[in-house]
Write a protein that holds these residues in place. Structure first.
Motif, mmCIF file in Angstrom:
data_model
loop_
_atom_site.group_PDB
_atom_site.id
_atom_site.type_symbol
_atom_site.label_atom_id
_atom_site.label_comp_id
_atom_site.label_asym_id
_atom_site.label_seq_id
_atom_site.Cartn_x
_atom_site.Cartn_y
_atom_site.Cartn_z
ATOM 1 N N UNK A 1 0.862 -1.177 0.000
ATOM 2 C CA UNK A 1 0.000 0.000 0.000
ATOM 3 C C UNK A 1 0.903 1.233 0.000
ATOM 4 N N UNK A 2 0.547 2.213 -0.791
ATOM 5 C CA UNK A 2 1.355 3.418 -0.849
ATOM 6 C C UNK A 2 1.211 4.113 -2.181
ATOM 7 N N UNK A 3 2.236 4.882 -2.498
ATOM 8 C CA UNK A 3 2.224 5.699 -3.709
ATOM 9 C C UNK A 3 3.535 5.532 -4.452
ATOM 10 N N UNK A 4 3.479 5.630 -5.754
ATOM 11 C CA UNK A 4 4.688 5.530 -6.569
ATOM 12 C C UNK A 4 5.446 6.854 -6.589
ATOM 13 N N UNK A 5 4.882 7.888 -5.955
ATOM 14 C CA UNK A 5 5.509 9.208 -5.961
ATOM 15 C C UNK A 5 6.860 9.209 -5.267
ATOM 16 N N UNK A 6 7.030 8.388 -4.266
ATOM 17 C CA UNK A 6 8.298 8.354 -3.519
ATOM 18 C C UNK A 6 9.129 7.131 -3.913
ATOM 19 N N UNK A 7 9.341 6.961 -5.194
ATOM 20 C CA UNK A 7 10.090 5.813 -5.707
ATOM 21 C C UNK A 7 11.581 5.976 -5.400
ATOM 22 N N UNK A 8 12.182 5.021 -4.699
ATOM 23 C CA UNK A 8 13.605 5.119 -4.388
ATOM 24 C C UNK A 8 14.468 5.029 -5.655
ATOM 25 N N UNK B 1 5.516 1.645 -10.119
ATOM 26 C CA UNK B 1 4.268 1.934 -10.789
ATOM 27 C C UNK B 1 3.131 1.795 -9.803
ATOM 28 N N UNK B 2 2.047 2.480 -10.100
ATOM 29 C CA UNK B 2 0.854 2.443 -9.263
ATOM 30 C C UNK B 2 -0.259 1.781 -10.066
ATOM 31 N N UNK C 1 -3.753 3.744 -4.277
ATOM 32 C CA UNK C 1 -3.313 3.301 -2.951
ATOM 33 C C UNK C 1 -2.394 2.093 -2.984
ATOM 34 N N UNK C 2 -1.978 1.652 -4.177
ATOM 35 C CA UNK C 2 -1.080 0.507 -4.303
ATOM 36 C C UNK C 2 0.151 0.912 -5.102
ATOM 37 N N UNK C 3 1.288 0.371 -4.721
ATOM 38 C CA UNK C 3 2.518 0.626 -5.452
ATOM 39 C C UNK C 3 3.257 -0.692 -5.633
ATOM 40 N N UNK C 4 3.835 -0.862 -6.807
ATOM 41 C CA UNK C 4 4.691 -2.014 -7.089
ATOM 42 C C UNK C 4 6.072 -1.451 -7.394
ATOM 43 N N UNK C 5 7.056 -1.949 -6.643
ATOM 44 C CA UNK C 5 8.444 -1.523 -6.831
ATOM 45 C C UNK C 5 9.256 -2.706 -7.324
ATOM 46 N N UNK C 6 10.083 -2.449 -8.330
ATOM 47 C CA UNK C 6 10.936 -3.503 -8.864
ATOM 48 C C UNK C 6 12.377 -3.015 -8.808
ATOM 49 N N UNK C 7 13.222 -3.841 -8.238
ATOM 50 C CA UNK C 7 14.653 -3.539 -8.201
ATOM 51 C C UNK C 7 15.396 -4.754 -8.725
ATOM 52 N N UNK C 8 16.686 -4.616 -8.899
ATOM 53 C CA UNK C 8 17.438 -5.738 -9.429
ATOM 54 C C UNK C 8 18.880 -5.755 -8.980
ATOM 55 N N UNK D 1 10.455 -5.213 -16.932
ATOM 56 C CA UNK D 1 9.820 -5.972 -15.840
ATOM 57 C C UNK D 1 8.670 -5.170 -15.243
ATOM 58 N N UNK D 2 8.866 -3.868 -15.082
ATOM 59 C CA UNK D 2 7.797 -3.008 -14.561
ATOM 60 C C UNK D 2 6.634 -2.929 -15.543
ATOM 61 N N UNK D 3 6.944 -2.853 -16.835
ATOM 62 C CA UNK D 3 5.884 -2.789 -17.848
ATOM 63 C C UNK D 3 5.070 -4.078 -17.918
ATOM 64 N N UNK D 4 5.664 -5.205 -17.527
ATOM 65 C CA UNK D 4 4.984 -6.503 -17.604
ATOM 66 C C UNK D 4 4.241 -6.871 -16.314
#
Length: 190
Positions: free
Chosen positions: A107-114, A120-121, A125-132, A143-146
């Motif tokens: 839960x959160x926002x994509x506005x504060x993406x590290x 992406x949101x 109220x949902x955020x998905x973060x992808x790192x590698x 990966x984010x687009x998929x």
């Protein structure tokens, strides 16, 4: 005698009333099976989805926060699936060259993406973060687009098998007498 005479017409009328109650014709079952066959599939999928949602909740994961991705050359690491934060979802994908993608949904926002993450949101109220690790920026972006919500078959592959055992597991190292605690005494002298 008078009571019997008054009740007799009602008793004679009762079978006629009962037979007139239903207006639907009897069905042989063939037409109903073909017509409801399509209707049963979504109901079956709904029951299956509800079962999987219950299994996710048992793991501490909110079903609405489960997202997956599909990147060529990366495979989901089944043992990596778990909770992220309070009720979010996390998973890792690995490649043969040692690269690893981490997916975190919460839960959160994509506005504060590290920095170093693709965020992406997918819903309010949902955020998905992808790192590698050892992953190029374009692979991270693809990966984010998929990212998508899993189909029932994908979700079934994500989850561990449902627990079937209802009895506690018996340990072989506990004594059968007393309170069942292991005997840790060292004896006299030491």
């Amino acid at each position: 005698m008078v009571r019997t005479a008054r009740a007799l017409p009602l008793l004679l009328l009762l079978p006629a009333l009962l037979t007139a109650c239903g207006t639907e014709k009897a069905d042989t079952g063939d037409a109903r099976a073909s017509a409801s066959g399509d209707a049963r599939e979504p109901a079956s999928q709904d029951v299956q989805r509800a079962d999987m949602d219950d299994r996710l909740r048992a793991l501490g994961i909110a079903p609405e926060l489960v997202y997956v991705t599909d990147v060529p050359g990366f495979t989901l690491a089944q043992q990596s699936i778990g909770v992220n934060g309070d009720d979010g979802f996390s998973a890792a994908y690995w490649a043969k060259n040692g690269a690893v993608l981490h997916l975190y949904a919460e839960r959160g926002s994509a506005a504060d993406c590290p920095e170093g993450y693709a965020c992406l949101a997918p819903a309010k109220g949902q955020v998905v973060r992808i790192s590698g690790e050892k992953v190029a920026a374009d692979v991270l972006r693809s990966a984010a687009d998929a990212v998508h919500r899993p189909e029932p078959a994908e979700l079934a592959a994500l989850l561990p098998p449902p627990r079937t055992a209802t009895a506690p597991v018996r340990r072989g190292d506990l004594p059968s007498y007393g309170d069942g605690a292991p005997d840790n005494s060292v004896g006299e002298g030491g």
